[in-house]
Design an enzyme around this catalytic site. Sequence first.
Site, PDB file in Angstrom:
ATOM      1  N   ASP A 228       0.859  -1.175   0.000  1.00 22.57           N
ATOM      2  CA  ASP A 228       0.000   0.000   0.000  1.00 22.57           C
ATOM      3  C   ASP A 228       0.898   1.229   0.000  1.00 22.57           C
ATOM      4  O   ASP A 228       1.989   1.198   0.562  1.00 22.57           O
ATOM      5  CB  ASP A 228      -0.852   0.045   1.272  1.00 22.57           C
ATOM      6  CG  ASP A 228      -1.502  -1.297   1.587  1.00 22.57           C
ATOM      7  OD1 ASP A 228      -1.990  -1.937   0.643  1.00 22.57           O
ATOM      8  OD2 ASP A 228      -1.499  -1.683   2.775  1.00 22.57           O
ATOM      9  N   ASP A 267      -1.778  -2.599  -4.630  1.00 26.28           N
ATOM     10  CA  ASP A 267      -2.628  -3.029  -3.526  1.00 26.28           C
ATOM     11  C   ASP A 267      -3.390  -1.803  -3.005  1.00 26.28           C
ATOM     12  O   ASP A 267      -3.966  -1.068  -3.801  1.00 26.28           O
ATOM     13  CB  ASP A 267      -1.781  -3.737  -2.448  1.00 26.28           C
ATOM     14  CG  ASP A 267      -2.651  -4.494  -1.458  1.00 26.28           C
ATOM     15  OD1 ASP A 267      -3.763  -4.916  -1.831  1.00 26.28           O
ATOM     16  OD2 ASP A 267      -2.232  -4.668  -0.297  1.00 26.28           O
ATOM     17  N   ASP A 271      -4.167   1.749   3.806  1.00 25.89           N
ATOM     18  CA  ASP A 271      -4.824   0.665   4.543  1.00 25.89           C
ATOM     19  C   ASP A 271      -4.568   0.826   6.034  1.00 25.89           C
ATOM     20  O   ASP A 271      -3.440   1.103   6.458  1.00 25.89           O
ATOM     21  CB  ASP A 271      -4.322  -0.708   4.070  1.00 25.89           C
ATOM     22  CG  ASP A 271      -4.989  -1.145   2.766  1.00 25.89           C
ATOM     23  OD1 ASP A 271      -5.759  -0.354   2.185  1.00 25.89           O
ATOM     24  OD2 ASP A 271      -4.726  -2.290   2.332  1.00 25.89           O
ATOM     25  N   ARG A 319     -13.676   0.055  -2.111  1.00 28.21           N
ATOM     26  CA  ARG A 319     -13.042   0.238  -0.804  1.00 28.21           C
ATOM     27  C   ARG A 319     -12.735   1.708  -0.503  1.00 28.21           C
ATOM     28  O   ARG A 319     -11.586   2.078  -0.288  1.00 28.21           O
ATOM     29  CB  ARG A 319     -11.748  -0.570  -0.693  1.00 28.21           C
ATOM     30  CG  ARG A 319     -11.929  -2.060  -0.866  1.00 28.21           C
ATOM     31  CD  ARG A 319     -10.625  -2.795  -0.615  1.00 28.21           C
ATOM     32  NE  ARG A 319     -10.786  -4.234  -0.842  1.00 28.21           N
ATOM     33  CZ  ARG A 319      -9.789  -5.115  -0.747  1.00 28.21           C
ATOM     34  NH1 ARG A 319      -8.573  -4.700  -0.451  1.00 28.21           N
ATOM     35  NH2 ARG A 319     -10.016  -6.388  -0.959  1.00 28.21           N
TER      36      ARG A 319
HETATM   37 CA    CA Z   1      -2.898  -3.778   1.905  1.00 26.57          CA
HETATM   38 CA    CA Z   2      -3.833  -7.437  -0.900  1.00 23.34          CA
END
Ligand code: CA
Ligand code: CA
Length: 445
Positions: A228, A267, A271, A319
């Site tokens: 991330d 990704d 996060d 997301r």
């Molecule tokens: Ca992640």
């Molecule tokens: Ca992932």
Amino acid sequence: MPRPSHRSSHRSRPALVATGLVTAACLGTLPFAPHAGAGPVDLAHGTLAAQDGWAASGSGTNGGHAADAPHDTTVSNRAELVKALGAGPSQAPRIIRVKGRIDLNTDDTGHPLTCADYAKDTGYSLTAYLKAYDPARWGRSKLPSGAQESARAAAQAKQAARVTLRVPSNTTVIGVPGTDAGINGGSLVVHKADNVIIRNLTFADTRDCFPQWDPTDGSEGNWNSAYDAVTLRGATHVWADHNTFTDSPHLDASNPRYFGREYQVHDGALDITNASDLVTVSYNRFADHDKTMLIGSSDNDTRLRVTLHHNLFQGIVQRAPLTRVGQVHLYNNHFDTTPRNGYTHQYSVNSRAHAQIVAQNNHWTLSLDRKASQILSGDGTGAFAGSGNMVNGTVTDLVAAYNTGNKKKIKPEVTWKPTLTKGLEPSAAGLPASLARTAGAGTLR
Ligand code: CA
Ligand code: CA
């Protein structure tokens, strides 16, 4: 672990405010705000204002505000950034001013490193990997293992050692205004650290050279990537403010497909997982990305109290965020579902694993290809309470729109009431215009 002594004075600030001894401007983040009688406060010494979301709770968030001169540094390449992050005692307050773009896919002398450089001497080749784990030979019941998977993991570890940087407690990482400051191809990891500020940075194309095939992920398998742009794991008191997150210049549309699935090299953008807590995400711009923000990485995750306000989401697939477990407050964000650069909207907010989301006065610019019933998603256990959320200028009950067409209902009531709501605007009407000017990196002076 004991916090440095500067924290105690910070902790007492709300009491001082209550007695009127400290002005709100002193606590605030306004550039050039008066600073307790001293000179002007520069952006790098900015601290999270009182009441500004979950990261303001308890001891608040002031990052590296108390850094001494040796721990207040300006960096413009990877080596300098690495040195600044690791300098001195791990808890020492530090300010790291990023000047210009820093490419983390570089060696210690600043030379660019390619995917082939990382794969060198590991024995990894994509051709051999695809041959070894073709579902026609390998099947679909177990994860890849054996020589090519070991080689892939070895190559990935070499890249991870370059592009993944840990941010310690009591740190501010901030872009120098006017320099297009940011990090290309990198991942800042705040792991079991407290009191971190990340501001005014563009995070561009954080990309894994070595996605892993998982035939058991979903019904058709998936290619998964590791990094991330910013990862919070067991992190507390984090303020991410006025950053831009984008896949550009490597857009997902240029990803090939293998085994019938997208070879996904990206990704998350930001996060927040593994019992992270007390996080404020404000005035960021998230653009051209698929899996944008996880809050909670498993249904057994804990804590996860997060505030998102005044963020702009454009060209986001999903997301934004996907929320599990936590008490999450979304206010005054703008979500634009218009297809952009090959990214098409799937849903915005997913409430699952008993998540308790409160959404107030957000705005969705809903493109003609999308419906109001497609804004939310869930697993039947999550909640999404709120009011004043607009779709194209009209206040709309998003839960009702979603629940009408879905069996796994979203609960319209939550078990908590947000109180840390600085700057909450009573109407979402003006957000598309105002956030176009004020969200993202490069808008602070
Ligand atoms: Ca992640
Ligand atoms: Ca992932």
